[in-house]
Motif scaffolding. Structure first.
Motif, PDB file in Angstrom:
ATOM      1  N   PHE A   1      -9.925 -10.298   0.466  1.00 49.71           N
ATOM      2  CA  PHE A   1      -8.450 -10.821  -0.464  1.00 49.71           C
ATOM      3  C   PHE A   1      -9.289 -11.879  -1.649  1.00 49.71           C
ATOM      4  N   THR A   2      -7.568 -11.296  -2.312  1.00 47.80           N
ATOM      5  CA  THR A   2      -8.913 -12.418  -3.756  1.00 47.80           C
ATOM      6  C   THR A   2      -8.012 -13.622  -3.569  1.00 47.80           C
ATOM      7  N   PRO A   3      -8.759 -14.372  -4.025  1.00 46.02           N
ATOM      8  CA  PRO A   3      -8.044 -15.547  -4.632  1.00 46.02           C
ATOM      9  C   PRO A   3      -6.907 -16.283  -4.250  1.00 46.02           C
ATOM     10  N   ASP A   4      -6.204 -15.538  -4.360  1.00 47.12           N
ATOM     11  CA  ASP A   4      -4.591 -15.650  -4.156  1.00 47.12           C
ATOM     12  C   ASP A   4      -4.003 -15.183  -2.994  1.00 47.12           C
ATOM     13  N   GLY A   5      -4.888 -14.177  -2.208  1.00 49.34           N
ATOM     14  CA  GLY A   5      -4.939 -13.557  -0.649  1.00 49.34           C
ATOM     15  C   GLY A   5      -3.615 -12.496  -0.218  1.00 49.34           C
ATOM     16  N   LEU A   6      -4.636 -11.984  -1.790  1.00 49.90           N
ATOM     17  CA  LEU A   6      -4.150 -10.265  -1.499  1.00 49.90           C
ATOM     18  C   LEU A   6      -5.046  -9.310  -1.664  1.00 49.90           C
ATOM     19  N   ILE A   7      -4.418  -7.939  -1.479  1.00 51.72           N
ATOM     20  CA  ILE A   7      -4.909  -6.799  -1.427  1.00 51.72           C
ATOM     21  C   ILE A   7      -4.469  -5.599  -1.891  1.00 51.72           C
ATOM     22  N   PRO A   8      -5.590  -5.069  -2.518  1.00 49.32           N
ATOM     23  CA  PRO A   8      -4.075  -3.584  -3.616  1.00 49.32           C
ATOM     24  C   PRO A   8      -4.646  -2.747  -1.429  1.00 49.32           C
ATOM     25  N   ALA A   9      -3.731  -2.116  -2.054  1.00 48.42           N
ATOM     26  CA  ALA A   9      -3.089  -0.685  -1.182  1.00 48.42           C
ATOM     27  C   ALA A   9      -2.177  -0.006  -1.852  1.00 48.42           C
ATOM     28  N   ILE A  10      -3.247   0.844  -1.591  1.00 48.27           N
ATOM     29  CA  ILE A  10      -2.559   2.400  -2.346  1.00 48.27           C
ATOM     30  C   ILE A  10      -2.241   3.339  -1.218  1.00 48.27           C
ATOM     31  N   ALA A  11      -0.783   3.284  -1.268  1.00 48.63           N
ATOM     32  CA  ALA A  11       0.189   4.452  -0.636  1.00 48.63           C
ATOM     33  C   ALA A  11      -0.318   5.898  -1.001  1.00 48.63           C
ATOM     34  N   GLN A  12      -1.130   6.876  -0.452  1.00 49.53           N
ATOM     35  CA  GLN A  12      -1.180   8.980  -0.482  1.00 49.53           C
ATOM     36  C   GLN A  12       0.154   8.734   0.351  1.00 49.53           C
ATOM     37  N   ASP A  13       0.601   9.897  -0.240  1.00 45.99           N
ATOM     38  CA  ASP A  13       1.100  10.897   0.804  1.00 45.99           C
ATOM     39  C   ASP A  13       0.295  11.856   1.780  1.00 45.99           C
ATOM     40  N   ALA A  14       0.812  11.588   3.202  1.00 41.46           N
ATOM     41  CA  ALA A  14      -0.716  11.806   3.399  1.00 41.46           C
ATOM     42  C   ALA A  14      -0.917  13.404   4.156  1.00 41.46           C
ATOM     43  N   GLU A  15       0.560  13.934   3.622  1.00 36.52           N
ATOM     44  CA  GLU A  15       1.064  15.361   3.939  1.00 36.52           C
ATOM     45  C   GLU A  15      -0.048  16.787   3.029  1.00 36.52           C
ATOM     46  N   THR A  16       0.072  15.983   1.162  1.00 39.09           N
ATOM     47  CA  THR A  16      -0.542  16.530   0.346  1.00 39.09           C
ATOM     48  C   THR A  16      -1.843  16.179  -0.048  1.00 39.09           C
ATOM     49  N   GLY A  17      -1.249  14.244  -0.164  1.00 36.44           N
ATOM     50  CA  GLY A  17      -2.485  13.863  -0.858  1.00 36.44           C
ATOM     51  C   GLY A  17      -2.562  13.415  -2.077  1.00 36.44           C
ATOM     52  N   GLU A  18      -1.626  13.835  -2.071  1.00 36.78           N
ATOM     53  CA  GLU A  18      -0.369  13.316  -3.729  1.00 36.78           C
ATOM     54  C   GLU A  18      -0.587  11.557  -3.903  1.00 36.78           C
TER      55      GLU A  18
END
Length: 119
Positions: free
Chosen positions: A10-27
């Motif tokens: 995690f960042t010093p702020d206690g966060l982590i980036p999360a990328i949301a991807q459409d599981a069907e299309t890959g978008e």
């Protein structure tokens, strides 16, 4: 081996980036932040939960808009400092009412809007 959220970087702020991807299309739909509690809540409920930096509060995607992200697959990158959430998206993912937050392209030094908001 059991998943341990403490193994994430995690960042010093206690966060982590999360990328949301459409599981069907890959978008790629969007990127938002999670803290350890949001990670665990997402895994426990199957409803994607982020941490809103502006509100300093949990944000369950779709709770007010109805544009829900149902978690289908949760992945951790090789450095353990970024997450990939493969989701089933209901409605637009972006708060601008577009399918994805990545609707602006730079082409020949100009910004080009690739999609209009959904009605």
């Amino acid at each position: 081996m059991a998943f341990d959220p403490a193994s994430l970087k995690f960042t010093p702020d206690g966060l982590i980036p999360a990328i949301a991807q459409d599981a069907e299309t890959g978008e790629v739909l969007m990127m938002a932040w999670m803290n350890a509690d949001a990670v665990m809540q997402t895994l426990e409920t199957g409803r994607v939960t982020y941490w809103s930096r502006s509100r300093q509060a949990f944000w369950v995607k779709g709770e007010t808009s109805g544009h829900v992200q149902e978690l289908l697959d949760f992945r951790v990158d090789c450095d353990r400092d970024c997450l990939l959430l493969r989701v089933r998206q209901t409605g637009p993912a972006c708060h601008t009412n577009r399918r994805t937050c990545f609707y602006t392209a730079v082409r020949d030094d100009d910004e080009v809007e690739l999609m209009k908001p959904e009605v």
